[in-house]
Enzyme design. Structure first.
Site, PDB file in Angstrom:
ATOM      1  N   ILE A   1      15.236  25.666  24.313  1.00 20.56           N
ATOM      2  CA  ILE A   1      15.890  25.862  23.027  1.00 20.56           C
ATOM      3  C   ILE A   1      15.851  27.360  22.774  1.00 20.56           C
ATOM      4  O   ILE A   1      14.774  27.949  22.669  1.00 20.56           O
ATOM      5  CB  ILE A   1      15.167  25.092  21.907  1.00 20.56           C
ATOM      6  CG1 ILE A   1      15.218  23.588  22.167  1.00 20.56           C
ATOM      7  CG2 ILE A   1      15.799  25.411  20.551  1.00 20.56           C
ATOM      8  CD1 ILE A   1      14.405  22.757  21.181  1.00 20.56           C
ATOM      9  N   HIS A   2      17.023  27.972  22.695  1.00 17.81           N
ATOM     10  CA  HIS A   2      17.109  29.432  22.645  1.00 17.81           C
ATOM     11  C   HIS A   2      17.937  29.874  21.440  1.00 17.81           C
ATOM     12  O   HIS A   2      19.057  29.422  21.256  1.00 17.81           O
ATOM     13  CB  HIS A   2      17.754  29.953  23.927  1.00 17.81           C
ATOM     14  CG  HIS A   2      17.705  31.440  24.076  1.00 17.81           C
ATOM     15  ND1 HIS A   2      16.632  32.092  24.646  1.00 17.81           N
ATOM     16  CD2 HIS A   2      18.587  32.409  23.730  1.00 17.81           C
ATOM     17  CE1 HIS A   2      16.856  33.396  24.652  1.00 17.81           C
ATOM     18  NE2 HIS A   2      18.039  33.616  24.089  1.00 17.81           N
TER      19      HIS A   2
ATOM     20  N   CYS B   1      13.378  43.719  23.467  1.00 11.70           N
ATOM     21  CA  CYS B   1      12.816  42.403  23.177  1.00 11.70           C
ATOM     22  C   CYS B   1      12.736  41.593  24.467  1.00 11.70           C
ATOM     23  O   CYS B   1      13.149  42.047  25.527  1.00 11.70           O
ATOM     24  CB  CYS B   1      13.658  41.668  22.125  1.00 11.70           C
ATOM     25  SG  CYS B   1      15.336  41.260  22.668  1.00 11.70           S
TER      26      CYS B   1
ATOM     27  N   CYS C   1      14.074  38.422  24.630  1.00 10.79           N
ATOM     28  CA  CYS C   1      15.027  37.317  24.496  1.00 10.79           C
ATOM     29  C   CYS C   1      15.870  37.127  25.756  1.00 10.79           C
ATOM     30  O   CYS C   1      15.974  36.017  26.295  1.00 10.79           O
ATOM     31  CB  CYS C   1      15.927  37.539  23.286  1.00 10.79           C
ATOM     32  SG  CYS C   1      15.019  37.774  21.746  1.00 10.79           S
TER      33      CYS C   1
ATOM     34  N   GLU D   1      20.871  34.017  15.045  1.00  7.44           N
ATOM     35  CA  GLU D   1      20.621  35.451  15.267  1.00  7.44           C
ATOM     36  C   GLU D   1      19.644  36.005  14.231  1.00  7.44           C
ATOM     37  O   GLU D   1      19.672  35.602  13.064  1.00  7.44           O
ATOM     38  CB  GLU D   1      21.957  36.199  15.169  1.00  7.44           C
ATOM     39  CG  GLU D   1      21.867  37.684  15.392  1.00  7.44           C
ATOM     40  CD  GLU D   1      21.703  38.066  16.851  1.00  7.44           C
ATOM     41  OE1 GLU D   1      20.762  38.826  17.154  1.00  7.44           O
ATOM     42  OE2 GLU D   1      22.512  37.617  17.677  1.00  7.44           O
TER      43      GLU D   1
ATOM     44  N   ARG E   1      16.392  35.666  13.853  1.00  2.69           N
ATOM     45  CA  ARG E   1      15.488  34.626  13.340  1.00  2.69           C
ATOM     46  C   ARG E   1      16.106  33.887  12.154  1.00  2.69           C
ATOM     47  O   ARG E   1      15.446  33.571  11.167  1.00  2.69           O
ATOM     48  CB  ARG E   1      14.117  35.220  12.984  1.00  2.69           C
ATOM     49  CG  ARG E   1      13.358  35.769  14.191  1.00  2.69           C
ATOM     50  CD  ARG E   1      11.888  36.015  13.910  1.00  2.69           C
ATOM     51  NE  ARG E   1      11.641  37.041  12.930  1.00  2.69           N
ATOM     52  CZ  ARG E   1      11.443  38.335  13.213  1.00  2.69           C
ATOM     53  NH1 ARG E   1      11.483  38.752  14.468  1.00  2.69           N
ATOM     54  NH2 ARG E   1      11.214  39.209  12.249  1.00  2.69           N
TER      55      ARG E   1
ATOM     56  N   ASP F   1      11.098  34.251   9.117  1.00  5.43           N
ATOM     57  CA  ASP F   1      11.749  33.390  10.102  1.00  5.43           C
ATOM     58  C   ASP F   1      12.387  32.221   9.367  1.00  5.43           C
ATOM     59  O   ASP F   1      11.682  31.380   8.813  1.00  5.43           O
ATOM     60  CB  ASP F   1      10.737  32.892  11.134  1.00  5.43           C
ATOM     61  CG  ASP F   1      11.393  32.267  12.359  1.00  5.43           C
ATOM     62  OD1 ASP F   1      12.527  31.763  12.242  1.00  5.43           O
ATOM     63  OD2 ASP F   1      10.766  32.278  13.434  1.00  5.43           O
TER      64      ASP F   1
ATOM     65  N   ARG G   1      14.578  30.075  10.792  1.00  7.10           N
ATOM     66  CA  ARG G   1      15.176  29.150  11.760  1.00  7.10           C
ATOM     67  C   ARG G   1      14.699  27.718  11.575  1.00  7.10           C
ATOM     68  O   ARG G   1      13.611  27.470  11.064  1.00  7.10           O
ATOM     69  CB  ARG G   1      14.846  29.595  13.183  1.00  7.10           C
ATOM     70  CG  ARG G   1      15.534  30.872  13.590  1.00  7.10           C
ATOM     71  CD  ARG G   1      15.112  31.317  14.968  1.00  7.10           C
ATOM     72  NE  ARG G   1      13.698  31.729  14.982  1.00  7.10           N
ATOM     73  CZ  ARG G   1      13.075  32.188  16.061  1.00  7.10           C
ATOM     74  NH1 ARG G   1      13.712  32.259  17.207  1.00  7.10           N
ATOM     75  NH2 ARG G   1      11.806  32.552  15.986  1.00  7.10           N
TER      76      ARG G   1
ATOM     77  N   THR H   1       9.000  27.347  26.483  1.00  7.62           N
ATOM     78  CA  THR H   1       8.869  28.094  25.236  1.00  7.62           C
ATOM     79  C   THR H   1       7.465  28.649  25.071  1.00  7.62           C
ATOM     80  O   THR H   1       6.520  28.143  25.689  1.00  7.62           O
ATOM     81  CB  THR H   1       9.207  27.193  24.027  1.00  7.62           C
ATOM     82  OG1 THR H   1       9.252  27.984  22.843  1.00  7.62           O
ATOM     83  CG2 THR H   1       8.176  26.082  23.857  1.00  7.62           C
TER      84      THR H   1
END
Length: 199
Positions: free
Chosen positions: A48-49, A63, A65, A91, A93, A126, A128, A149
């Site tokens: 999960i990205h 980073c 990512c 994008e 967070r 955050d 998300r 993860t």
């Protein structure tokens, strides 16, 4: 499943063919896409990205990512191209690219990390959600996944959706001193610590 099959096609990566199908993932918490590689079964690799334009597309050295996404895809390919990537439009967070840029600027001006920079400019650290990603995985009929993860929140969301989760840490080398600081900040501020995962 008929709609899903209508998206089936080949993707070539590192000179090798991957068979992939695509499904939109959307609810009130956000949107994204689920890419289903091969014919994943219970115990398959899943990533999960959250979208990171700078890291994923622009190759930023600031980073982890982009490197995490590349490593996850390498691992899926190493398993005969069987696995799932859920790519979420979250994008910055969940704050968006403009707020992310504002946070980066605040960090440069004050010397604080990106988490504290978000606080300075009045945004959640955050925002998300992973519930829609977890529900999408459950909708594939999967009962157990190996989730690639370092983020405890992702593991918990997938478990809350009824799946058995084995956390598979993604360990990448920082590309710069700035990335090393960012990765250390994630461990301290967001508990992105793969060494502390419950079995």
């Amino acid at each position: 499943m008929k709609e899903l099959q209508a998206t089936a096609h080949s993707l070539f990566r590192n000179g090798l063919e991957l068979r992939v199908r695509v499904r939109e993932v959307r609810d009130e918490a956000g949107a994204g896409y689920m890419l289903i590689f091969g014919e994943p079964a219970d115990g398959c690799l899943v990533r999960i990205h959250s979208q990171c334009l700078y890291g994923d597309a622009l190759g930023s050295d600031d980073c982890d990512c982009g490197p995490e996404l590349q490593l996850a895809m390498d691992m899926i390919q190493a398993e005969d191209g069987q696995g799932v990537l859920v790519y979420l439009e979250q994008e910055g967070r969940g704050a968006g690219l403009v707020v992310k840029a504002m946070g980066l600027r605040a960090g440069e001006q004050t010397g604080v990390n990106t988490y504290d920079a978000y606080r300075l400019i009045g945004h959640p650290v955050d925002a998300r959600s992973y519930d829609h990603a977890a529900d999408a995985l459950a909708g594939l009929g999967l009962r157990k996944v190996r989730l690639m993860t370092n983020n405890h929140d992702k593991v918990q969301a997938v478990r809350d959706a009824g799946l058995v989760v084995e956390a598979v840490p993604l360990e990448t080398e920082p590309r710069s001193e700035r990335a090393a600081r960012y990765m250390a900040d994630k461990r301290r501020s967001a508990l992105h610590d793969p060494d502390s995962f419950d079995p």
